[in-house]
Design an enzyme around this catalytic site. Structure first.
Site, PDB file in Angstrom:
ATOM      1  N   LYS A 112      28.050 -55.917  -9.251  1.00 20.25           N
ATOM      2  CA  LYS A 112      28.517 -54.879  -8.326  1.00 20.25           C
ATOM      3  C   LYS A 112      29.732 -54.123  -8.895  1.00 20.25           C
ATOM      4  O   LYS A 112      29.943 -52.962  -8.582  1.00 20.25           O
ATOM      5  CB  LYS A 112      28.895 -55.495  -6.975  1.00 20.25           C
ATOM      6  CG  LYS A 112      27.829 -56.350  -6.292  1.00 20.25           C
ATOM      7  CD  LYS A 112      26.619 -55.560  -5.861  1.00 20.25           C
ATOM      8  CE  LYS A 112      25.773 -56.222  -4.797  1.00 20.25           C
ATOM      9  NZ  LYS A 112      24.982 -57.386  -5.214  1.00 20.25           N
TER      10      LYS A 112
HETATM   11  C1  LIG Z   1      23.665 -57.809  -4.973  1.00 21.41           C
HETATM   12  C2  LIG Z   1      23.119 -58.875  -5.850  1.00 21.41           C
HETATM   13  C3  LIG Z   1      21.748 -58.927  -6.205  1.00 21.41           C
HETATM   14  C4  LIG Z   1      20.726 -57.982  -5.634  1.00 21.41           C
HETATM   15  O1  LIG Z   1      20.903 -56.653  -6.075  1.00 21.41           O
HETATM   16  P1  LIG Z   1      20.141 -55.449  -5.334  1.00 21.41           P
HETATM   17  O2  LIG Z   1      20.675 -54.215  -5.964  1.00 21.41           O
HETATM   18  O3  LIG Z   1      20.527 -55.575  -3.878  1.00 21.41           O
HETATM   19  O4  LIG Z   1      18.695 -55.645  -5.537  1.00 21.41           O
HETATM   20  C5  LIG Z   1      21.346 -59.887  -7.110  1.00 21.41           C
HETATM   21  N1  LIG Z   1      22.218 -60.803  -7.610  1.00 21.41           N
HETATM   22  C6  LIG Z   1      23.531 -60.770  -7.300  1.00 21.41           C
HETATM   23  C7  LIG Z   1      24.432 -61.802  -7.872  1.00 21.41           C
HETATM   24  C8  LIG Z   1      24.040 -59.818  -6.410  1.00 21.41           C
HETATM   25  O5  LIG Z   1      25.351 -59.811  -6.085  1.00 21.41           O
END
Ligand SMILES: *Cc1c(COP(=O)(O)O)cnc(C)c1O
Length: 470
Positions: A112
Site C-alpha cells: 500500500k
Molecule cells: C491490500 C492487500 C492485498 C489485496 O490487494 P487488493 O489491491 O485489494 O487486491 C493483498 N495483500 C496485502 C498484504 C494487502 O495489504
C-alpha cells in the site's frame, strides 16, 4: 487526460479532479477515457531507468497537464525516497521460473505504501493550489490505515479519520496507526467488524450534512483503491519487473494475491498500455468470489471467513467493476444497471463479453489454509526465504498455474512477513522480526479514541475535529 465514470452519468474530470474526488458522484469508479499506448521501442527505451524516473514516465500520460514534468518527477523522487531498498521494488529469484517482486520496503511494510506515499503528496500539491482542505475518512482491516496515516501525518490541509475494528487488527498493524501522534491524525477503534466500520464511512460520503459533494460542510476524500491515483502508481512496478526480465522482447506472467482487485487491475492497465503480459493470475484465499467469477461467471458474495491473510478477507471487490466496464464495451448505463442489481441481490452473472474479455488475460486460483502454509514452507526450504501469508497465496497460485516453462512467473510479495509473525511461525517454525525502520514500535505511546458503531456519534466526532472544505 479525462476520466469517465463506469456508471456513465458523473461528469468527466481531469487527473486533479479524480484524485480529490475518489468515488464518482453516480456511485461508479473513474477510469481513463482511453488507455495510453507505448510502442515496443518506447518500452525498450524504459529499461535501466531508476524507479522514480520510470514512475514519472509511466504516469505522464495519466497525469496530463495536471502537473508539470518537473513537479511529477519531484513528487516521485520524494515518495520513493522513503523506501528502504534502493531498487524500491526489488526482484528475487526462487528457481528457474518463479520470481518474487518485493513490494514491502516502504515505511509501513505492505505494498500500500507504493501508491499512498505518492497519493499523500498529490493531495498536498492539489490542495495548496486550491487553498482547500481535505477530510479523509477511511476504514481499514489493517494495511491501508497505517500506509495512509504515514503518508499524510503532519500535512497541513488534510485531516485523516481512520476507523479500525476494535480488537480485530494485529498488534503491529494497530500500533503502526495509533503511535502516530500528529495532530491531523485521528484513530478510532469501532465496536464491531470491519464491514460495520466501512458501512459508516460509505454513509458519510453520502451524508448531505457532512459531504460537500452532497451540499455538506466537508470535502471528504478517499484513500482506498477506488481512488484512481492509487492504481496508476501500482502500474509502475509491473513495468519495472517485466523490463528486468526481458520485456518487451519476452513475455512475463504475474500472480497477484487479490482482495479488492486493485493491485491486479493495475497489471491489466500495464497490459493495455502495451506491456507484453502472458497471464495475470488472480490468487484468492477461501473468500473466493473473484475465483468463481473468473472461472464460471458467478459473481455472488457469501459471508466473509476470517483467514491468516486478513487483507484478502473481502467479499465485494470494488475494482472488479472497472474490469467489467472495460471488457463489457464501456457502456455506463448497462454497467449502472448491472451494479445496482448486484447491490440489491449481492449476486450477478457476468455477460459473455465480460467473460471472454477477462479470459483473454486472467486466470484464477484459490488457496486454503493448507495450500498457504505449504507455499510458505516451500519458499523457506527451497529458497531460504520467509514470506507472508498473502504472498504465500500468490506463490501457491503461481506454482500450480501451468504456464509454459520459458515464461517467468512473478509473484507479488504484498506484505513483509513480520506483519503476520504468528501465521508465519506456525507454518515455517521461524518467527520473522521487524526491520529496524519501524523503530521502537512497541515502546511508543498509543493514542486512539473508542466509539460505538453508531453513525451519529461518528459524524459528531468528525464534525467537531475536521476543517470545513473551502
Ligand atoms: C491490500 C492487500 C492485498 C489485496 O490487494 P487488493 O489491491 O485489494 O487486491 C493483498 N495483500 C496485502 C498484504 C494487502 O495489504
Amino acid at each position: 487526460m479525462q476520466y469517465i465514470s463506469t456508471r456513465g452519468s458523473a461528469p468527466a474530470l481531469d487527473f486533479e479532479g479524480v484524485t480529490l474526488a475518489g468515488l464518482a458522484s453516480d456511485g461508479g469508479l473513474y477510469v481513463p477515457q482511453e488507455w495510453p499506448r507505448f510502442t515496443e521501442a518506447e518500452i525498450a527505451g524504459l529499461a535501466g531507468l531508476l524507479y522514480p524516473e520510470l514512475a514519472a514516465r509511466i504516469m505522464t500520460p495519466f497525469v496530463g497537464s495536471a502537473l508539470s514534468a518537473d513537479e511529477l518527477r519531484e513528487l516521485c523522487t520524494a515518495a520513493y525516497g522513503r523506501f528502504a531498498h534502493d531498487a524500491v521494488t526489488p526482484l528475487k529469484q526462487f528457481d528457474e521460473q518463479q520470481w518474487l517482486l518485493e513490494l514491502f520496503h516502504g515505511p509501513t511494510l505492505a505494498f500500500k505504501d507504493v501508491a499512498l506515499q505518492l497519493l499523500g503528496r498529490l493531495f498536498e500539491t492539489f490542495l495548496s493550489r486550491r487553498e482547500a482542505h481535505l477530510t479523509i475518512v477511511g476504514a481499514t482491516s489493517g494495511d491501508t490505515g497505517s500506509a495512509a496515516i504515514d503518508a499524510v501525518a503532519g500535512r497541513d490541509k488534510i485531516d485523516i479519520f481512520m476507523l479500525h475494528p476494535k480488537g480485530r487488527v494485529s498488534d503491529v498493524q494497530r500500533r503502526q496507526m495509533t503511535t502516530v501522534l500528529a495532530p491531523n491524525v485521528h484513530n478510532i477503534a469501532i465496536d464491531g467488524s470491519f464491514d460495520d466500520a466501512q458501512a459508516s464511512v460509505k454513509r458519510m460520503f453520502n451524508d448531505p450534512a457532512m459531504a460537500s459533494s452532497k451540499g455538506g460542510r466537508f470535502r471528504i476524500g478517499a484513500v482506498n483503491s477506488i481512488n484512481w491515483a492509487r492504481l496508476m502508481a501500482q502500474v509502475v512496478y509491473y513495468f519495472a519487473a517485466a523490463l528486468q526480465l526481458g520485456a518487451p522482447h519476452r513475455k512475463v506472467a504475474f500472480s497477484v494475491p487479490t482482495g479488492n482487485f486493485g493491485d491486479v487491475f493495475a497489471g491489466y492497465v500495464a497490459a493495455r498500455m502495451g506491456l507484453p503480459i502472458e497471464r495475470l493470475i488472480v490468487a484468492t484465499n477461501v473468500n473466493d468470489i473473484l475465483h468463481r467469477a473468473l472461472a464460471n461467471g458467478d459473481y455472488s458474495a457469501g459471508t466473509v471467513t476470517p483467514t491468516a491473510a486478513p487483507s484478502m478477507d473481502i467479499q465485494v471487490s470494488s475494482n472488479f467493476e472497472r474490469l467489467l466496464f472495460d471488457c463489457g464495451g464501456r457502456d455506463g448505463a448497462t454497467m449502472a444497471k448491472q451494479m445496482h442489481g448486484f447491490e440489491t441481490t449481492k449476486a450477478m452473472q457476468l455477460t459473455n463479453a465480460q467473460r471472454e474479455g477477462a479470459a483473454g488475460l486472467f486466470t484464477s486460483a484459490r488457496a486454503d489454509a493448507d495450500d498457504m502454509a505449504r507455499a510458505m514452507r516451500w519458499a523457506s526450504e527451497a529458497a531460504g526465504d520467509i514470506i507472508d501469508p498473502h504472498t504465500a497465496i500468490g506463490l501457491h497460485a503461481a506454482r500450480q498455474s501451468g504456464i509454459a516453462a520459458d515464461i517467468p512467473v512473478v509473484t507479488l510479495a504484498t506484505a513483509h512477513p513480520a506483519k503476520f509473525p504468528d501465521a508465519v511461525e506456525r507454518a515455517t517454525g521461524t518467527r520473522p522480526s521487524l526491520p529496524p525502520r519501524v523503530g521502537d514500535l512497541f515502546a511508543r505511546e498509543e493514542r486512539f479514541d473508542e466509539l460505538s458503531g453508531d453513525y451519529d456519534a461518528l459524524a459528531a466526532y468528525v464534525a467537531e475535529r475536521a476543517t470545513e472544505s473551502d
